[in-house]
Design a protein around this motif. Structure first.
Motif, PDB file in Angstrom:
ATOM      1  N   UNK A 147      20.157   1.162   2.934  1.00 23.98           N
ATOM      2  CA  UNK A 147      19.649  -0.007   3.639  1.00 23.98           C
ATOM      3  C   UNK A 147      18.635  -0.810   2.832  1.00 23.98           C
ATOM      4  N   UNK A 148      18.320  -0.397   1.616  1.00 23.25           N
ATOM      5  CA  UNK A 148      17.385  -1.127   0.753  1.00 23.25           C
ATOM      6  C   UNK A 148      17.937  -1.175  -0.667  1.00 23.25           C
ATOM      7  N   UNK A 149      17.593  -2.242  -1.378  1.00 24.37           N
ATOM      8  CA  UNK A 149      18.001  -2.401  -2.773  1.00 24.37           C
ATOM      9  C   UNK A 149      16.765  -2.652  -3.625  1.00 24.37           C
ATOM     10  N   UNK A 150      16.827  -2.240  -4.873  1.00 23.48           N
ATOM     11  CA  UNK A 150      15.728  -2.494  -5.807  1.00 23.48           C
ATOM     12  C   UNK A 150      15.902  -3.849  -6.492  1.00 23.48           C
ATOM     13  N   UNK A 169       7.936  -2.551  -4.136  1.00 23.52           N
ATOM     14  CA  UNK A 169       7.610  -1.980  -5.443  1.00 23.52           C
ATOM     15  C   UNK A 169       6.599  -0.849  -5.318  1.00 23.52           C
ATOM     16  N   UNK A 170       6.750   0.163  -6.155  1.00 22.28           N
ATOM     17  CA  UNK A 170       5.829   1.304  -6.140  1.00 22.28           C
ATOM     18  C   UNK A 170       4.420   0.833  -6.450  1.00 22.28           C
ATOM     19  N   UNK A 171       3.470   1.347  -5.720  1.00 19.17           N
ATOM     20  CA  UNK A 171       2.058   1.036  -5.956  1.00 19.17           C
ATOM     21  C   UNK A 171       1.596  -0.270  -5.353  1.00 19.17           C
ATOM     22  N   UNK A 172       2.453  -0.958  -4.596  1.00 19.54           N
ATOM     23  CA  UNK A 172       2.024  -2.227  -4.003  1.00 19.54           C
ATOM     24  C   UNK A 172       1.711  -2.017  -2.526  1.00 19.54           C
ATOM     25  N   UNK A 173       0.441  -1.992  -2.215  1.00 17.56           N
ATOM     26  CA  UNK A 173       0.032  -1.770  -0.825  1.00 17.56           C
ATOM     27  C   UNK A 173      -0.434  -3.055  -0.153  1.00 17.56           C
TER      28      UNK A 173
END
Length: 74
Positions: free
Chosen positions: A2-5, A68-72
């Motif tokens: 259900x998600x794409x990079x 994205x990883x690390x994006x809060x």
């Protein structure tokens, strides 16, 4: 899935071929076009080449992308 990079918006000749190439190489691809008919045509014509996550609206397109990883701060 259900998600794409990876996402491609704008599915004229260049966008469509970019999305297809990524999908053929094993990457799930979120796809969007201003006209929903073009998005549906891409999936109907080339959906067997890989994983496409079609979106009819810009909001749905953004929602179909992984954060994205690390994006809060989103």
């Amino acid at each position: 899935m259900d998600k794409a990079r990876i996402g491609v918006t704008g599915l004229a000749v260049m966008g469509r071929n970019l999305a297809r190439n990524l999908a053929r190489h094993g990457h799930p691809v979120a796809v969007h076009n201003r006209t929903a008919a073009r998005t549906k045509a891409l999936v109907a014509d080339y959906g067997d080449e890989g994983t496409f996550l079609p979106a009819d609206t810009a909001e749905a397109f953004v929602a179909s992308l992984e954060r994205p990883a690390g994006s809060s701060s989103w």
